[in-house]
Write an enzyme that holds these catalytic residues in place. Structure first.
Site, short mmCIF file in Angstrom:
data_model
loop_
_atom_site.label_atom_id
_atom_site.label_comp_id
_atom_site.label_asym_id
_atom_site.label_seq_id
_atom_site.Cartn_x
_atom_site.Cartn_y
_atom_site.Cartn_z
N LYS A 152 1.10 -1.22 -0.10
CA LYS A 152 -0.14 0.03 -0.08
C LYS A 152 1.03 1.34 0.00
O LYS A 152 2.06 1.25 0.49
CB LYS A 152 -0.92 0.10 1.40
CG LYS A 152 -1.91 -0.89 0.72
CD LYS A 152 -3.15 -0.77 1.85
CE LYS A 152 -4.37 -1.82 1.40
NZ LYS A 152 -5.67 -1.56 2.32
N ARG A 190 -3.57 -9.74 4.77
CA ARG A 190 -4.11 -9.94 3.57
C ARG A 190 -2.77 -9.47 2.38
O ARG A 190 -2.49 -8.32 2.49
CB ARG A 190 -5.37 -9.01 3.29
CG ARG A 190 -5.78 -8.87 1.45
CD ARG A 190 -6.95 -8.14 1.81
NE ARG A 190 -7.76 -8.18 0.27
CZ ARG A 190 -7.46 -7.44 -0.70
NH1 ARG A 190 -6.36 -6.53 -0.65
NH2 ARG A 190 -8.07 -7.54 -2.01
#
Length: 297
Positions: free
Chosen positions: A233, A267
């Site tokens: 991210k 995740r």
């Protein structure tokens, strides 16, 4: 437990999710990511074709993923995709994977109709990054055996949310998650089928996302398993000055930190590396025996 490690006091640590059983008092699950979209955040359409998506999902299972998350619509702002098209993207992947593996299958969707079709095809989890923007999604899950992941975000689906402001980001995220949990419970989903996700980067800037990571243990006060979706991210890229292809090390560090602060699901894009990192955490904590303990014997 080692000093500084957080062992969440879970209401229901042992859970049957899909066709697998997890003991979240002694286990950290790794969720792989397969996006059947042409504009996905990380892989930029590499698994958009049906055969590529199925192959990636099967490979993730073979590499040791505990479950596979399949998405048909990115979280990022963009044009609306009709529900029928979203279902056409994800349901065939769910059905094909369910035929070839007992891995937990989740579908990343905020739509009740898509969730219903995905569950019928073999999905055991619905991963809603909007935190029940459509409360009917809770009704679909309640009428099934599926688990629901409630994620913190603020924007309407696929809509921009510029310059998010929080007085205390962790407290506000926690309060919002608590309200979403209450909504899910009121629609008939038991606690034993709920997981929460504070939503790294979702309507949060890098400083805010680092703050919720430092204070990740606070989310465990909900007594539910907490999911950390940190892989590749922007908060990692901006913290390290790394482009997306260079964020693996930062992603593994973030996942490990969240696990030590109480995350029970992570995740991740890089399945084998993530499996090794989290299984090593389990071994250090004494939850997992070494595979080949012959050194100095």
């Amino acid at each position: 437990m080692p000093s500084g490690f957080v062992l969440p006091a879970l209401t229901t640590p042992v859970r049957r999710i899909g066709r697998r059983t997890f003991d979240f008092d002694r286990q950290i699950a790794v969720m792989a990511i397969v996006n059947r979209t042409p504009d996905s955040f990380f892989d930029q359409g590499a698994t958009f074709a049906l055969d590529s998506a199925v192959a990636a999902a099967v490979r993730a299972s073979a590499d040791g993923a505990d479950w596979v998350d399949i998405g048909g619509v990115p979280f990022a702002p963009g044009p609306e995709l009709p529900a029928a098209e979203e279902a056409n993207r994800v349901v065939p992947v769910v059905a094909a994977l369910a035929e070839q593996s007992d891995v937990v299958i989740s579908v990343d969707t905020f739509r009740a109709d898509v969730a219903e079709s995905a569950i019928a095809a073999g999905a055991g989890v619905i991963n809603d990054t909007t935190g029940l923007a459509d409360p009917r999604l809770a009704d679909v899950v309640a009428d099934s055996d599926a688990t629901l992941v409630l994620t913190h975000s603020l924007a309407a689906p696929r809509q921009p949310y510029p310059r998010p402001q929080y007085a205390d980001v962790t407290r506000e995220v926690l309060d919002r998650l608590r309200s979403r949990v209450d909504l899910a419970l009121s629609r008939g989903i038991p606690e034993s089928r709920l997981i929460v996700d504070p939503g790294h980067d979702l309507n949060k800037n890098t400083a805010q996302t680092l703050e919720i990571t430092r204070r990740f243990a606070e989310f465990t006060t909900l007594a539910l398993p907490v999911l950390a979706a940190v892989s590749n991210k922007d908060f990692i890229g901006e913290s390290l000055g790394r482009d997306k292809p260079e964020r693996l090390a930062g992603s593994l560090a973030a996942a490990t930190a969240c696990a030590l602060f109480g995350a029970r699901v992570v995740r991740m894009h890089a399945v084998r590396e993530s499996i090794d990192a989290l299984r090593m955490v389990e071994a250090i904590l004494g939850w997992r025996e070494p595979v080949n303990p012959v050194h100095n014997l």
